[in-house]
Design a protein around this motif. Structure first.
Motif, PDB file in Angstrom:
ATOM      1  N   UNK A  12       0.821  -1.207   0.000  1.00  0.00           N
ATOM      2  CA  UNK A  12       0.000   0.000   0.000  1.00  0.00           C
ATOM      3  C   UNK A  12       0.861   1.265   0.000  1.00  0.00           C
ATOM      4  N   UNK A  13       1.908   1.266   0.799  1.00  0.00           N
ATOM      5  CA  UNK A  13       2.771   2.448   0.873  1.00  0.00           C
ATOM      6  C   UNK A  13       3.437   2.733  -0.471  1.00  0.00           C
ATOM      7  N   UNK A  14       3.873   1.695  -1.163  1.00  0.00           N
ATOM      8  CA  UNK A  14       4.542   1.880  -2.452  1.00  0.00           C
ATOM      9  C   UNK A  14       3.581   2.435  -3.501  1.00  0.00           C
ATOM     10  N   UNK A  15       2.299   2.240  -3.305  1.00  0.00           N
ATOM     11  CA  UNK A  15       1.300   2.771  -4.244  1.00  0.00           C
ATOM     12  C   UNK A  15       0.862   4.184  -3.894  1.00  0.00           C
ATOM     13  N   UNK A  16       0.811   4.504  -2.601  1.00  0.00           N
ATOM     14  CA  UNK A  16       0.145   5.728  -2.198  1.00  0.00           C
ATOM     15  C   UNK A  16       1.008   6.751  -1.456  1.00  0.00           C
ATOM     16  N   UNK A  17       2.060   6.343  -0.787  1.00  0.00           N
ATOM     17  CA  UNK A  17       2.848   7.263   0.033  1.00  0.00           C
ATOM     18  C   UNK A  17       4.044   7.760  -0.786  1.00  0.00           C
ATOM     19  N   UNK A  18       4.213   9.076  -0.936  1.00  0.00           N
ATOM     20  CA  UNK A  18       5.237   9.625  -1.834  1.00  0.00           C
ATOM     21  C   UNK A  18       6.663   9.132  -1.585  1.00  0.00           C
ATOM     22  N   UNK A  19       7.102   9.067  -0.329  1.00  0.00           N
ATOM     23  CA  UNK A  19       8.473   8.613  -0.077  1.00  0.00           C
ATOM     24  C   UNK A  19       8.660   7.163  -0.486  1.00  0.00           C
ATOM     25  N   UNK A  20       7.726   6.309  -0.142  1.00  0.00           N
ATOM     26  CA  UNK A  20       7.846   4.897  -0.502  1.00  0.00           C
ATOM     27  C   UNK A  20       7.714   4.704  -2.006  1.00  0.00           C
ATOM     28  N   UNK A  21       6.890   5.506  -2.666  1.00  0.00           N
ATOM     29  CA  UNK A  21       6.802   5.459  -4.127  1.00  0.00           C
ATOM     30  C   UNK A  21       8.161   5.760  -4.742  1.00  0.00           C
ATOM     31  N   UNK A  22       8.786   6.831  -4.232  1.00  0.00           N
ATOM     32  CA  UNK A  22      10.090   7.239  -4.764  1.00  0.00           C
ATOM     33  C   UNK A  22      11.151   6.168  -4.526  1.00  0.00           C
ATOM     34  N   UNK A  23      11.182   5.607  -3.301  1.00  0.00           N
ATOM     35  CA  UNK A  23      12.160   4.562  -3.003  1.00  0.00           C
ATOM     36  C   UNK A  23      11.933   3.336  -3.875  1.00  0.00           C
ATOM     37  N   UNK A  24      10.666   3.009  -4.136  1.00  0.00           N
ATOM     38  CA  UNK A  24      10.358   1.873  -5.002  1.00  0.00           C
ATOM     39  C   UNK A  24      10.878   2.131  -6.414  1.00  0.00           C
ATOM     40  N   UNK A  25      10.597   3.324  -6.945  1.00  0.00           N
ATOM     41  CA  UNK A  25      11.046   3.666  -8.299  1.00  0.00           C
ATOM     42  C   UNK A  25      12.567   3.659  -8.407  1.00  0.00           C
ATOM     43  N   UNK A  54      10.728   4.383  19.508  1.00  0.00           N
ATOM     44  CA  UNK A  54      11.804   4.778  20.414  1.00  0.00           C
ATOM     45  C   UNK A  54      11.740   6.254  20.786  1.00  0.00           C
ATOM     46  N   UNK A  55      11.338   7.082  19.835  1.00  0.00           N
ATOM     47  CA  UNK A  55      11.330   8.521  20.066  1.00  0.00           C
ATOM     48  C   UNK A  55       9.944   9.070  20.381  1.00  0.00           C
ATOM     49  N   UNK A  56       8.935   8.204  20.347  1.00  0.00           N
ATOM     50  CA  UNK A  56       7.577   8.643  20.658  1.00  0.00           C
ATOM     51  C   UNK A  56       7.039   9.682  19.690  1.00  0.00           C
ATOM     52  N   UNK A  57       7.371   9.528  18.415  1.00  0.00           N
ATOM     53  CA  UNK A  57       6.957  10.508  17.414  1.00  0.00           C
ATOM     54  C   UNK A  57       6.042   9.873  16.381  1.00  0.00           C
ATOM     55  N   UNK A  58       5.342  10.724  15.644  1.00  0.00           N
ATOM     56  CA  UNK A  58       4.572  10.263  14.503  1.00  0.00           C
ATOM     57  C   UNK A  58       5.455  10.349  13.266  1.00  0.00           C
ATOM     58  N   UNK A  59       5.011   9.728  12.180  1.00  0.00           N
ATOM     59  CA  UNK A  59       5.800   9.732  10.946  1.00  0.00           C
ATOM     60  C   UNK A  59       5.815  11.116  10.335  1.00  0.00           C
ATOM     61  N   UNK A  60       6.996  11.547   9.945  1.00  0.00           N
ATOM     62  CA  UNK A  60       7.161  12.790   9.209  1.00  0.00           C
ATOM     63  C   UNK A  60       7.880  12.459   7.917  1.00  0.00           C
ATOM     64  N   UNK A  61       7.338  12.906   6.803  1.00  0.00           N
ATOM     65  CA  UNK A  61       8.004  12.654   5.529  1.00  0.00           C
ATOM     66  C   UNK A  61       9.337  13.397   5.515  1.00  0.00           C
ATOM     67  N   UNK A  62      10.201  13.013   4.609  1.00  0.00           N
ATOM     68  CA  UNK A  62      11.519  13.651   4.544  1.00  0.00           C
ATOM     69  C   UNK A  62      11.411  15.140   4.297  1.00  0.00           C
ATOM     70  N   UNK A  63      10.545  15.555   3.396  1.00  0.00           N
ATOM     71  CA  UNK A  63      10.436  16.983   3.085  1.00  0.00           C
ATOM     72  C   UNK A  63       9.894  17.754   4.274  1.00  0.00           C
ATOM     73  N   UNK A  64       8.932  17.170   4.983  1.00  0.00           N
ATOM     74  CA  UNK A  64       8.369  17.844   6.149  1.00  0.00           C
ATOM     75  C   UNK A  64       9.383  17.891   7.282  1.00  0.00           C
TER      76      UNK A  64
END
Length: 74
Positions: A12-25, A54-64
């Motif tokens: 799902x991430x490779x289809x919809x999430x920009x960072x995972x799409x880019x890494x897949x490509x 470990x850090x108690x954070x939510x996911x942040x994309x690389x650009x964010x």
């Protein structure tokens, strides 16, 4: 069972999430097989999840994340 759910999440991430799409490509361009790409992305997802816990954070994309670091004042 964890492996199965990580695999399903990566699909799902490779289809919809920009960072995972880019890494897949990027891996497709390198000529990696689909199985190898899936294993790489599962590993990346696992490392991201472990870091979040470990850090108690939510996911942040690389650009964010980069823009947040630039806006911080020390």
């Amino acid at each position: 069972m964890l492996r199965k759910y990580l695999f399903l999440a990566v699909l799902q991430l490779a289809r919809h999430q920009p960072n995972f799409k880019r890494w897949h490509k990027q891996n497709v361009k390198k000529g990696d097989s689909q199985d190898a790409i899936d294993v790489k992305l599962i590993g990346k997802l696992a490392r991201i999840l472990i870091g979040m816990v470990q850090h108690g954070e939510t996911y942040r994309s690389l650009t964010r994340a980069r823009s947040n670091n630039k806006n911080r004042t020390h």
